[in-house]
Scaffold this active site. Structure first.
Site, PDB file in Angstrom:
ATOM      1  N   ASP A  41       0.784  -1.243   0.000  1.00  0.00           N
ATOM      2  CA  ASP A  41       0.000   0.000   0.000  1.00  0.00           C
ATOM      3  C   ASP A  41       0.815   1.292   0.000  1.00  0.00           C
ATOM      4  O   ASP A  41       0.305   2.335   0.423  1.00  0.00           O
ATOM      5  CB  ASP A  41      -0.934   0.036   1.219  1.00  0.00           C
ATOM      6  N   GLU A  57      -7.343  -3.505  -3.750  1.00  0.00           N
ATOM      7  CA  GLU A  57      -8.698  -3.265  -3.275  1.00  0.00           C
ATOM      8  C   GLU A  57      -9.108  -1.842  -3.638  1.00  0.00           C
ATOM      9  O   GLU A  57      -9.871  -1.621  -4.565  1.00  0.00           O
ATOM     10  CB  GLU A  57      -8.729  -3.496  -1.765  1.00  0.00           C
ATOM     11  N   GLU A  88      -8.042   5.028  -3.936  1.00  0.00           N
ATOM     12  CA  GLU A  88      -6.895   5.594  -3.234  1.00  0.00           C
ATOM     13  C   GLU A  88      -5.669   5.648  -4.137  1.00  0.00           C
ATOM     14  O   GLU A  88      -4.794   6.503  -3.953  1.00  0.00           O
ATOM     15  CB  GLU A  88      -6.623   4.806  -1.952  1.00  0.00           C
TER      16      GLU A  88
END
Length: 753
Positions: free
Chosen positions: A445, A522, A526
């Site tokens: 991430d 996912e 973002e």
């Protein structure tokens, strides 16, 4: 634009000195990063399964093949259309098939698992652990024997071939029981049928194929001709076999994507080129399998595409050329929307602003204390600051600005023992502590986490460029940008655009690729937030190369989201799939779920947040938006029937109101509950300002473009348009829109018509 040696951000030029093994902190302007993690903190994972040459480069985390370099037992690699499993036994490949898997959510997941693989290995050779020997933009070389390779395999996204080089001896094929040999028009071909799928091996001239058993074949290779191409064919026809024979000996040596942004037309062109070495016969090009986002609505490919594979990504169509292009319209965004004139809900907005300003310090960090939640909190307050400023309260804006600066300095200074950034020069990465969501231990991430910081710092820099200059606090921002957006290939400092998959057109969130279904992402939204941050920071700092990188990532990721998360073209999700969208895209499956809960509102919302002025792409298809929002009620009823309740029951209602407003501003505003829940990356003030702005301006207009980077156009039902353009430079500009409207924009300001 050629980017062979262009480094959009070079971490060594950030204002700090060279790394010192004896120092604990390395200065970067007014900031600093640590040269080692604290004793109690996780270190970056090693990536040992690389050749010596690859160890001189930054470790390639967050890629479709990252499991190969991090794991003692590599996971399946999903190259599409093939699945690949390298091991000490050799290299196994297969053509996966659709599996429909019911879930406890009373929907289904779509899986394309690796099964019934064909295993290739040299005869009579002891194989070592496979390691990464080369990586280009969408192809890799895997070797067995890091010092002296016994076997080398080239695999690539979109390629139907596994290309093998055998150092000496013959090649063995092991296959599941039940395979039958098919007719072949050329003695070099071993054609096989297994469970309704067609496979073929293409040996060199003089090869002899010997069947040892029902499950084993030996390819006897002539001396000096240690090469074999193995393929899965889309069908068993003689024409397809002949096509593959023509291209089988074109072994990939390099794959490369370049991009160019035409600012005058707001068009991004991405050029994909594959080069190959012809092992025998006349020189030819590689055979490329194009994914839907590459071939759909692409006039340049008219009449050039052939047979196709059914895949998790939809039809993969074959191209007999080694080069192709895509062109996408960049639809722009502005840093913030203008202030609202006095209207019926102005008093309500003022009340919310006062409450949110009073609670700003608490709202900056409500849940986690690590880099994700802190970055999210910073951006939350910058969006509150936008509304405060545009509604004319400069004093309150300045208070929020000082609050933001103080928190950033706490993190960037390196003085805080708990919150800090660390650069690992061995693996080539920046990580941050306290760790959240395995951002260090699994390298997950980074684009999500750092995207919030980059966007927040860009918003601060709009108000105080001196404070955010490279020589002060901006150097640390550029370090974070370097971690996720370095464009130099093969560098030791950072990998090439760490998270982005250039062939699939989207990012990967998992750093080391754990699990049987490959890498995954996912929260696509973002990722968009990160790329918007790059664009805005580049405009502020005058870095055109970084601006173009940001537009390349932002525009292509949006196309991939619309194709693979939302399936707007209707090409990807099979009839059995029951959901309107997917929330989790893996290499080998689609799942409508989240990593932490299977509650429907959060499943849907994770691919919407954070909703900012850069989120207008979510309104590209108003009918889809309405259809998606309409599923919340029945999905929540199923959730309740399973004995579960969302906490709170209206969780993230602000996200859904804002999303619906992109298709129907009145409906979105009517749906929003001022006293309802709100997503903790946003405020009630920003939500109401968003809803009222769309009520006034209309929905996003995707037909009108401009010749500048930061622009937006909206259109009301009566046809009236609103034009916005922002000028981050120090000189006045004229923003020329494609329908003839021209806006004069002063430096550092937002113009509206």
């Amino acid at each position: 634009m050629t980017l062979s040696r262009l480094v959009c951000i070079t971490w060594l030029a950030l204002g700090g000195a060279a790394l010192s093994a004896h120092a604990q902190l390395e200065k970067v302007g007014a900031g600093a990063y640590s040269l080692a993690p604290k004793a109690a903190d996780h270190a970056v994972p090693p990536a040992p399964y690389r050749t010596d040459a690859m160890r001189k480069r930054a470790a390639p985390s967050n890629q479709w093949y990252s499991s190969l370099v991090y794991s003692a037992k590599p996971e399946v690699l999903f190259a599409h259309p093939l699945t690949i499993l390298p091991s000490a036994a050799g290299i196994e490949f297969a053509l996966p098939s659709k599996t429909v898997v019911p879930t406890e959510r009373r929907d289904v997941e779509i899986h394309y698992p690796h099964q019934d693989g064909l295993l290739l290995a040299p005869v009579g050779q002891v194989l070592e652990h496979p390691v990464l020997a080369q990586a280009s933009d969408w192809a890799i070389d895997i070797v067995w024997g890091a010092k002296t390779p016994v076997m080398t395999a080239t695999v690539a996204h979109g390629s139907p071939f596994v290309s093998l080089r055998i150092a000496q001896g013959d090649v063995r094929l092991r296959i599941a029981p039940g395979a039958t040999r098919s007719a072949a028009a050329d003695a070099r071909i071993l054609a096989l049928e297994l469970k309704g799928k067609s496979y073929a091996l293409f040996g060199p001239t003089g090869v002899q194929w010997e069947q040892r058993s029902d499950t084993e074949w030996i390819g006897h290779l002539p001396a000096g001709k240690g090469y074999v191409a193995a393929a899965a064919l889309p069908d068993a026809s003689a024409a397809t076999q002949a096509l593959f024979l023509r291209h089988a000996y074109a072994f990939l040596t390099d794959t490369r994507v370049d991009w160019a942004f035409d600012e005058a037309r707001s068009i991004l062109t991405s050029t994909y080129a594959a080069t190959a070495q012809t092992m025998e016969g006349p020189a030819t090009t590689p055979l490329l399998g194009l994914l839907p986002h590459q071939w759909h609505n692409n006039p340049s490919l008219q009449g050039k595409l052939g047979a196709s594979y059914a895949s998790l990504r939809g039809p993969i169509k074959l191209l007999t050329e080694g080069r192709f292009q895509t062109q996408r319209t960049y639809h722009g965004f502005v840093p913030y929307w203008p202030g609202l004139d006095e209207q019926s809900r102005s008093a309500e907005l003022r009340e919310l602003l006062k409450t949110d300003q009073r609670n700003a310090r608490r709202m900056m960090l409500e849940i986690g204390i690590g880099p994700y939640w802190q970055g999210k909190g910073l951006q939350r307050i910058t969006k509150l600051m936008d509304v405060t400023e545009q509604q004319g309260d400069v004093a309150a804006r300045d208070q929020l600005l000082q609050l933001l600066k103080g928190r950033v300095e706490q993190w960037f200074s390196g003085d805080n023992g708990k919150t800090y950034f660390h650069y690992d020069k061995v693996q080539g990465t920046v990580v941050s502590y306290p760790e959240e969501y395995f951002g260090v231990e699994q390298m997950n991430d980074h684009h999500f986490h750092y995207g919030y910081w980059i966007r927040a710092m860009a918003d601060i820099a709009l108000r105080d460029p001196q404070w955010a200059a490279k020589e002060r606090w901006g150097g640390m921002v550029e370090l974070l940008i370097a971690d996720i957006a370095t464009t130099e290939r093969g560098a030791a400092a950072f990998p090439f655009v760490r998270n982005f998959d250039h062939y699939e057109g989207h990012s990967w969130a998992s750093g080391i690729g754990l699990g049987p279904f490959g890498n995954n992402q996912e929260s696509s939204s973002e990722a968009i937030n990160a790329w918007a941050g790059l664009i805005l920071w580049a405009e502020i700092t005058g870095n055109k190369a970084l601006r173009d990188v940001g537009i390349y990532l932002y525009t292509n990721e949006i196309e991939a989201i619309n194709t693979y998360w939302f399936d707007l073209p209707g090409l990807v999700f099979p009839p059995e799939y029951q959901n309107v969208e997917t929330s989790m895209v893996f290499g080998g499956k689609y799942a409508h779920n989240t990593w932490w809960i299977d509650e429907p509102r959060q499943i849907k919302g994770i691919n919407l947040l954070p909703i900012t002025s850069a989120s207008t792409y979510l309104g590209r298809d108003p009918a889809f938006v309405k259809r998606s929002m309409a599923t919340l009620k029945p999905e929540t009823e199923i959730y309740a029937a399973r004995g579960k309740v969302a906490k709170p029951i209206d969780i993230w209602q602000d996200l859904f109101a804002k999303t619906l407003a992109l298709a129907d501003p009145q409906a979105g505003l009517a749906q929003w509950d001022r006293w309802g829940s709100f997503e903790l990356g946003d405020t009630r003030s920003h939500t109401l300002h968003w809803l009222l702005s769309l009520q006034a301006m209309g929905t996003p207009d995707f037909e009108t473009t401009a010749n500048t980077t930061l622009y937006s156009v909206f259109k009301r039902p009566d046809g009236k348009k609103t034009y916005l353009a922002f000028n981050a430079s120090k000189q006045p500009i004229l923003a020329r829109f494609s329908d003839g409207v021209v806006l004069s924009v002063a430096p550092g300001s937002l113009a509206r018509q």
